[in-house]
Design an enzyme around this catalytic site. Structure first.
Site, PDB file in Angstrom:
ATOM      1  N   ASP A 231     105.951 -47.118 -20.778  1.00  0.00           N
ATOM      2  CA  ASP A 231     105.963 -46.512 -22.105  1.00  0.00           C
ATOM      3  C   ASP A 231     107.087 -45.477 -22.087  1.00  0.00           C
ATOM      4  O   ASP A 231     107.548 -45.061 -21.012  1.00  0.00           O
ATOM      5  CB  ASP A 231     104.615 -45.873 -22.465  1.00  0.00           C
ATOM      6  CG  ASP A 231     104.498 -45.662 -23.981  1.00  0.00           C
ATOM      7  OD1 ASP A 231     105.535 -45.739 -24.677  1.00  0.00           O
ATOM      8  OD2 ASP A 231     103.380 -45.409 -24.470  1.00  0.00           O
TER       9      ASP A 231
HETATM   10  C1  BGC Z   1     104.603 -45.236 -27.782  1.00  0.00           C
HETATM   11  C2  BGC Z   1     104.829 -46.732 -27.659  1.00  0.00           C
HETATM   12  C3  BGC Z   1     106.115 -47.108 -28.313  1.00  0.00           C
HETATM   13  C4  BGC Z   1     107.242 -46.308 -27.678  1.00  0.00           C
HETATM   14  C5  BGC Z   1     108.591 -46.601 -28.283  1.00  0.00           C
HETATM   15  C6  BGC Z   1     105.795 -44.458 -27.277  1.00  0.00           C
HETATM   16  O1  BGC Z   1     105.655 -43.090 -27.543  1.00  0.00           O
HETATM   17  O2  BGC Z   1     103.458 -44.861 -27.056  1.00  0.00           O
HETATM   18  O3  BGC Z   1     103.765 -47.438 -28.223  1.00  0.00           O
HETATM   19  O4  BGC Z   1     106.327 -48.478 -28.199  1.00  0.00           O
HETATM   20  O5  BGC Z   1     106.983 -44.929 -27.847  1.00  0.00           O
HETATM   21  O6  BGC Z   1     108.675 -46.079 -29.554  1.00  0.00           O
END
Ligand code: BGC
Length: 766
Positions: A231
């Site tokens: 993530d």
């Molecule tokens: C979120 C993800 C997301 C990623 C990219 C993160 O903060 O938890 O779900 O895909 O950011 O935006």
């Protein structure tokens, strides 16, 4: 796509620096290309219910290109329609192709452990079976067109509170039976290109460097062949993450990380073969993704079919809306004066805050869409509540005045983003104070009041629900939701959505309540396998609306339940059928749900668990037979000591229902297990455990007989006050370790208890 040999050759041509660089993004949304070797960059983009294609790859929050915003996962799951979800996946893929996106970052398959999780709107259900089916459908739809997905957030990302650091302490059964199965099913059945690890820690280790999760379970047990991406910002120790099985760190660029990988390989703390494994997995996916040509219009335009996708978004939204209460006021019977109340009637609340926020290609205004179906009727609008959290009595007064002179009041109540979003949890289950006051005041002035809700997770309603005539749960309904609400209110669409999560009466009733949000960095999942309806059923806690519940404008009768066999082998499974008849006057759809209940098991089991469902469309008077197959896993539970799924011999009830609380028919079947379970006896095993173990039972037979006789003797005769007359001696013995019992009786056996138990164990294990 490149075969293994080509990848091996390619990797052998890469320098250590190039390999290390490949494992970290080049920008916020792209992987690192290696031009001299023809390795392209791969573009990823949020997800999950729309394409958030940010034109500048280095920007995290720049406005994205227009795309279709479909309903978020809560509404999607409430459709219980895997075909429709798959169709949505295909549409998402078409938009990815148009917008030059290789991998869509979604779906999210985490469980709704507590309704307070600010991000529940991005997750499907409190039930792993339903969430798994939804994830499979969405991934299959997207990937059928050659676009990748990222199944997220692996694993146990169940709250936003301290999401970067919280340690989710989850027992093995809860992990296997509740928190992992949706991921497991999606990985095994739909083979997502990528899996995204969660921010949080799981059982003491960050998910990004959790070897057990990323390598032992995901790859070795489930056979995942794609790449694991972090993530955004979830990596702490890059080399440790690689070692654990995390291939790609996002976002980039991060020269320091790349340098740390190079250094770790050079100083021998990271084997180059580990790096090579990650490089191979990344390259495989990068080339797979490159097989599908994208960006028909560069990353600038939107050549996908905007109208068709908007129409699909409307269909999905209407299929997912759940009619929670209806005293007969709906569908509307052509009222001529309608008070349309609520800020959300003019400013549609159709998605959540955070990374999934889509720049919608267009947005249906609920008021406008209502007017289209209302024909000549007069619509009067009053905002009713402000966009912020202030309390404004004049807005309530204005709404009441409009309601008083109307035939019906339609109250559009949206839970504001400051109360529900990615990044923070909800403080409570309530709509705002102003909204409660508004509903009560309008309902007092107008005897025909309908509440339409926009929110991503359950609300408490006891304060006001009895005051109103109908409640429609419209979720974060996507850009076409305004039209979908009108369709349902006017009966153009007969509501068929059913709750994918329980609505509790109050927050203190919810399963995780005393184990949330955790403290000192740890949240203990003390409720174990009892989340959602598993908990409410087991505890007998009354709820506002049960899992699987939803009203229709027609009625359905269930008849002729049958099973393919009343006795069956675990490996064969069993098939259940039931006839469903539309006994009302309107065409409609019913979601038939099949729950399995284990009558007796060695370990505690929830009273019932969802193991199959089907959505069926029926004309008035029409009957269809619904058939649902139940496999081994439908009957099994995870045994932490055996470290495997176990389906025990014996009777199971198969419950066929219209919701988890509305079981219409039951069939009882007997399962015959073919599993050869190893003995798990040890020196502390109880008499009961020895008896329950097939080999142990034989080995202990003689000793047991003697013990029984001795126990009888011990508890009979003598002084009646002191004796155990009337006592159930076998129950008394059952839970004692064999060793302790033998120690009591050592005189009878002429051999030390330790020696006897040791000998018996040796017999069991030879
Ligand atoms: C979120 C993800 C997301 C990623 C990219 C993160 O903060 O938890 O779900 O895909 O950011 O935006």
């Amino acid at each position: 796509m490149k075969d293994d040999l080509s990848l091996t050759i390619l990797i052998s041509q890469m320098t250590l620096e190039e390999k290390a660089a490949l494992c970290t993004g080049e920008s916020t949304w792209t992987t690192t290309p290696v031009e001299r070797l023809g390795i392209p960059a791969m573009i990823v983009s949020d997800g999950p219910h729309g394409v958030r294609r940010v034109p500048n790859a280095n920007a995290i929050s720049q406005q994205s290109l227009p795309a279709t915003c479909f309903p978020t996962a809560s509404g999607l799951a409430a459709t219980w329609d895997v075909g429709l979800v798959e169709q949505m996946g295909q549409a998402l893929a078409e938009e990815c192709i148009a917008l030059d996106v290789d991998v869509l970052l979604g779906p999210g398959a985490n469980m709704k452990r507590t309704p307070l999780n600010g991000r529940n709107f991005e997750y499907f259900s409190e039930d792993p079976y339903l969430a798994g089916e939804m994830a499979v459908a969405l991934i299959s739809g997207v990937q059928s067109k050659g676009v990748g997905t990222s199944l997220k957030h692996f694993a146990a990302n169940n709250q936003e509170f301290q999401r970067f650091t919280i340690n989710a302490e989850v027992g093995e059964r809860a992990l296997r039976e509740i928190y992992l199965p949706a991921f497991e099913k999606a990985v095994k059945k739909a083979r997502p290109f990528t899996v995204m690890c969660a921010y949080n820690k799981l059982n003491g280790e960050h998910c990004s460097q959790n070897h057990r999760l990323l390598t032992e379970i995901l790859r070795n047990e489930w056979g995942f062949e794609g790449l694991v991406v972090s993530d955004w910002g979830a990596v702490h120790d890059r080399a440790a993450a690689l070692q654990a099985g995390l291939d790609l760190e996002m976002p980039g660029p991060k020269p320091g990380r790349v340098a740390s990988v190079i250094a770790a390989v050079r100083n021998g703390t990271l084997a180059e073969s580990v790096l090579d494994d990650s490089v191979r997995r990344i390259l495989r996916i990068v080339f797979m993704a490159a097989d599908t040509p994208k960006g028909a219009n560069g990353a600038k335009g939107s050549p996908f079919n905007v109208d068709a996708h908007h129409a699909l978004a409307r269909q999905i939204a209407s299929e997912g809306m759940v009619l929670l209460k209806n005293d007969g006021i709906l569908p509307l019977q052509n009222p001529q004066h309608i008070a349309v109340i609520g800020h959300a009637a003019q400013a549609a609340h159709f998605q959540g805050g955070g990374s999934s926020h889509i720049h919608a290609s267009r947005v249906d205004v609920p008021f406008v869409e209502l007017q289209k179906l209302a024909g000549e009727a007069e619509l009067m609008y009053a905002p009713g509540y402000p966009a912020d959290d202030s309390f404004q009595q004049p807005l309530i007064d204005e709404a009441v005045a409009a309601a008083r002179v109307a035939d019906v009041a339609l109250l559009y109540v949206a839970l504001p983003t400051y109360k529900e979003s990615e990044g923070y949890d909800r403080p409570d289950l309530d709509v705002t104070r102003q909204q409660v006051a508004l509903i009560k005041a309008v309902a007092a002035a107008q005897p025909h009041t309908v509440v339409i809700l926009n929110n991503g997770a359950p609300l408490a309603m006891s304060e006001w629900i009895d005051d109103v005539n109908a409640v429609l749960e419209a979720w974060m309904m996507g850009q076409a939701g305004g039209g979908a609400i009108a369709d349902v209110l006017y009966g153009k669409v007969n509501p068929s959505g059913k709750l994918a999560e329980t609505y509790a009466l109050k927050l203190t009733d919810t399963p995780a309540h005393i184990n949330y949000p955790g403290e000192l960095g740890t949240v203990h999942y003390g409720e174990g396998i009892y989340i959602g309806y598993r908990y409410y059923d087991a505890k007998g806690v009354p709820v506002l609306f049960p899992f699987g519940y939803g009203l229709s404008y027609t009625r359905f009768a269930y008849s002729n339940p049958t099973v393919s066999a009343h006795e069956f082998m675990d490996v064969d499974g069993v098939t259940v059928s039931v006839d469903v008849t539309n006994t009302g006057k309107a065409a409609g759809k019913e979601v038939v749900q099949v729950y399995v209940s284990d009558r007796v098991a060695q370990l505690a089991r929830p009273p019932k668990e969802l193991k199959g469902f089907a959505k069926v469309a029926l004309q008035p008077g029409e009957t269809k037979t619904v058939t649902i197959a139940l496999d081994f896993r439908a009957f099994a539970y995870y045994h932490p000591t055996y470290k495997q799924w176990v389906a025990e011999d014996g009777a199971f009830d198969i419950l066929i229902g219209s919701s988890s609380a509305d079981i219409r028919c039951t069939q009882t079947v007997t399962l015959q297990s073919t599993q050869q379970l190893p003995s798990i006896l040890n020196r502390e095993s109880t008499v009961h455990e020895w008896q329950a173990d097939p080999r142990g039972k034989v080995v202990v037979a003689q000793v047991f007989e003697k013990m029984q006789a001795q126990t009888q003797k011990m508890f009979s005769g003598g002084d009646s006050e002191e004796s155990g007359i009337g006592m159930d001696t076998s129950a008394f013995m059952d839970d004692m370790p064999l060793l302790n019992l033998l120690e009591w009786m050592e005189n009878e056996f002429h051999e030390p208890a330790e020696v006897i138990v040791h000998r018996l164990l040796a017999e069991v294990y030879t």
